[in-house]
Motif scaffolding. Structure first.
Motif, PDB file in Angstrom:
ATOM      1  N   ASP A   7       1.205  -1.431  -0.151  1.00  0.00           N
ATOM      2  CA  ASP A   7      -0.052   0.051   0.150  1.00  0.00           C
ATOM      3  C   ASP A   7       1.064   1.322  -0.200  1.00  0.00           C
ATOM      4  O   ASP A   7       0.453   2.220   0.875  1.00  0.00           O
ATOM      5  N   LEU A   8       1.480   1.082  -0.527  1.00  0.00           N
ATOM      6  CA  LEU A   8       2.266   2.237  -0.973  1.00  0.00           C
ATOM      7  C   LEU A   8       2.444   3.908  -2.068  1.00  0.00           C
ATOM      8  O   LEU A   8       1.894   3.798  -2.914  1.00  0.00           O
ATOM      9  N   SER A   9       2.300   4.669  -1.387  1.00  0.00           N
ATOM     10  CA  SER A   9       1.919   5.903  -1.950  1.00  0.00           C
ATOM     11  C   SER A   9       3.558   6.782  -1.796  1.00  0.00           C
ATOM     12  O   SER A   9       3.867   7.239  -1.523  1.00  0.00           O
ATOM     13  N   VAL A  10       3.033   7.218  -2.943  1.00  0.00           N
ATOM     14  CA  VAL A  10       4.498   8.086  -3.328  1.00  0.00           C
ATOM     15  C   VAL A  10       4.313   9.517  -4.345  1.00  0.00           C
ATOM     16  O   VAL A  10       3.347  10.152  -4.633  1.00  0.00           O
ATOM     17  N   ALA A  11       5.311  10.574  -3.499  1.00  0.00           N
ATOM     18  CA  ALA A  11       4.854  11.638  -4.330  1.00  0.00           C
ATOM     19  C   ALA A  11       5.900  12.520  -4.855  1.00  0.00           C
ATOM     20  O   ALA A  11       7.487  12.294  -3.969  1.00  0.00           O
ATOM     21  N   ARG A  12       6.029  13.410  -5.504  1.00  0.00           N
ATOM     22  CA  ARG A  12       6.979  14.067  -6.953  1.00  0.00           C
ATOM     23  C   ARG A  12       6.871  15.489  -6.028  1.00  0.00           C
ATOM     24  O   ARG A  12       5.523  16.036  -6.896  1.00  0.00           O
ATOM     25  N   GLY A  13       7.880  16.553  -5.597  1.00  0.00           N
ATOM     26  CA  GLY A  13       7.928  18.102  -5.567  1.00  0.00           C
ATOM     27  C   GLY A  13       6.605  18.197  -4.523  1.00  0.00           C
ATOM     28  O   GLY A  13       6.329  18.773  -4.803  1.00  0.00           O
ATOM     29  N   GLY A  14       6.783  17.005  -3.504  1.00  0.00           N
ATOM     30  CA  GLY A  14       5.214  17.666  -2.749  1.00  0.00           C
ATOM     31  C   GLY A  14       3.893  17.379  -3.076  1.00  0.00           C
ATOM     32  O   GLY A  14       2.264  17.053  -2.865  1.00  0.00           O
ATOM     33  N   VAL A  15       3.828  16.893  -4.705  1.00  0.00           N
ATOM     34  CA  VAL A  15       2.417  16.198  -5.418  1.00  0.00           C
ATOM     35  C   VAL A  15       2.557  14.419  -5.575  1.00  0.00           C
ATOM     36  O   VAL A  15       3.197  14.257  -6.354  1.00  0.00           O
ATOM     37  N   PRO A  16       0.829  14.320  -4.914  1.00  0.00           N
ATOM     38  CA  PRO A  16       1.197  12.554  -4.897  1.00  0.00           C
ATOM     39  C   PRO A  16       1.179  11.746  -6.812  1.00  0.00           C
ATOM     40  O   PRO A  16       0.449  12.611  -7.554  1.00  0.00           O
ATOM     41  N   VAL A  17       1.457  11.636  -7.076  1.00  0.00           N
ATOM     42  CA  VAL A  17       1.431  10.739  -8.551  1.00  0.00           C
ATOM     43  C   VAL A  17       1.507   8.851  -7.395  1.00  0.00           C
ATOM     44  O   VAL A  17       0.994   8.606  -8.819  1.00  0.00           O
ATOM     45  N   LEU A  18       1.842   8.453  -7.344  1.00  0.00           N
ATOM     46  CA  LEU A  18       1.361   6.945  -7.233  1.00  0.00           C
ATOM     47  C   LEU A  18       0.797   6.532  -5.822  1.00  0.00           C
ATOM     48  O   LEU A  18       1.102   6.929  -4.833  1.00  0.00           O
ATOM     49  N   SER A  19      -0.524   5.834  -5.917  1.00  0.00           N
ATOM     50  CA  SER A  19      -0.802   5.364  -4.461  1.00  0.00           C
ATOM     51  C   SER A  19      -1.402   3.531  -4.377  1.00  0.00           C
ATOM     52  O   SER A  19      -1.381   2.862  -5.732  1.00  0.00           O
ATOM     53  N   ASP A  20      -1.289   3.455  -3.416  1.00  0.00           N
ATOM     54  CA  ASP A  20      -1.648   2.028  -3.301  1.00  0.00           C
ATOM     55  C   ASP A  20      -0.773   1.081  -3.374  1.00  0.00           C
ATOM     56  O   ASP A  20      -1.166  -0.512  -4.003  1.00  0.00           O
ATOM     57  N   VAL A  21       0.696   1.574  -4.309  1.00  0.00           N
ATOM     58  CA  VAL A  21       1.382   0.081  -4.573  1.00  0.00           C
ATOM     59  C   VAL A  21       1.649  -1.128  -3.854  1.00  0.00           C
ATOM     60  O   VAL A  21       2.193  -0.663  -2.710  1.00  0.00           O
ATOM     61  N   SER A  22       1.814  -2.824  -4.091  1.00  0.00           N
ATOM     62  CA  SER A  22       1.815  -3.356  -3.944  1.00  0.00           C
ATOM     63  C   SER A  22       2.644  -4.252  -4.751  1.00  0.00           C
ATOM     64  O   SER A  22       1.818  -4.558  -5.873  1.00  0.00           O
ATOM     65  N   PHE A  23       3.345  -4.951  -4.528  1.00  0.00           N
ATOM     66  CA  PHE A  23       3.973  -6.352  -4.789  1.00  0.00           C
ATOM     67  C   PHE A  23       5.335  -6.490  -3.855  1.00  0.00           C
ATOM     68  O   PHE A  23       5.615  -6.379  -3.030  1.00  0.00           O
ATOM     69  N   ASP A  24       5.598  -8.064  -4.371  1.00  0.00           N
ATOM     70  CA  ASP A  24       6.636  -9.105  -3.960  1.00  0.00           C
ATOM     71  C   ASP A  24       7.545  -9.187  -4.365  1.00  0.00           C
ATOM     72  O   ASP A  24       6.765  -9.842  -5.334  1.00  0.00           O
TER      73      ASP A  24
END
Length: 205
Positions: A7-24
């Motif tokens: 459930d990884l969510s990441v941002a670039r320059g303070g702006v969210p770009v990807l949400s709820d990424v999950s993998f193994d």
């Protein structure tokens, strides 16, 4: 050995770009990240490697086993090829294996100053660092940029026959077909909503 992303969510320059990424990704396996330019592949890799904070979610893999390699070569132009690789080996407390020069087609360039190399040769030196630092979990951002077809195959062979064969893990952002049968993760379904809340600005990290 395993890389677990939940459930990884990441941002670039303070702006969210990807949400709820999950993998193994388990030992001996690699994953290729796919997506259009600007979707967040680099941001995701940097977050996975711990170079910037996540907005939410978790990234788990054994401590001190990860390394991030960007599309920059990361070499010192005033040093020779051998001196560059010896520097990185020393930083990571490792020996410089002589085999790395053959693996990355650098045998004839050992004494050349890195600043005199072509773009493709510099790239091979940059990739050769991966063969000396001894890190098991690699986060690779466009690793084959500037490489010709022969060198792409050479890198793919190292990845398959050495890194993965020895229980390593790799997450790779690339638009190039490496000629390997690797699973892919399309990032478009994880694109953050336009009205998602802001996050930290990694420019200050």
């Amino acid at each position: 050995m395993e890389l677990a992303v939940t459930d990884l969510s990441v941002a670039r320059g303070g702006v969210p770009v990807l949400s709820d990424v999950s993998f193994d990704v388990k030992a001996g396996e690699a994953l290729v990240l796919r997506g259009v330019n600007g979707i967040g592949k680099t941001t995701l890799l940097r977050t996975l490697a711990g170079l910037q904070p996540a907005l939410s979610g978790t990234v788990d893999f054994p401590e001190d086993t990860g390394a991030y390699a960007s599309h920059a070569d990361g070499i010192k132009t005033q040093l020779t090829v051998t001196e560059n690789l010896a520097f990185w080996a020393d930083v990571h407390g490792a020996d410089l294996p002589d085999s790395v020069f053959k693996t990355f087609d650098l045998e004839d360039l050992r004494t050349r100053l890195a600043g005199t190399l072509s773009a493709g040769q510099k790239r091979r030196v940059g990739l050769a660092r991966l063969g000396v630092i001894g890190r098991k979990v690699l986060f690779l951002d466009e690793p084959t940029v500037s490489l010709d077809a022969f060198s792409v195959k050479m890198f793919a062979s190292w990845l398959r026959d050495e890194h993965l064969a020895q229980g390593g893990i790799a997450v790779i952002a690339t638009h190039i077909d490496l000629g390997l049968d690797l699973p892919e993760l399309e990032l478009e379904p994880y694109k953050a909503a336009a009205d998602a809340g802001g996050g930290s600005d990694e420019a200050f990290l």
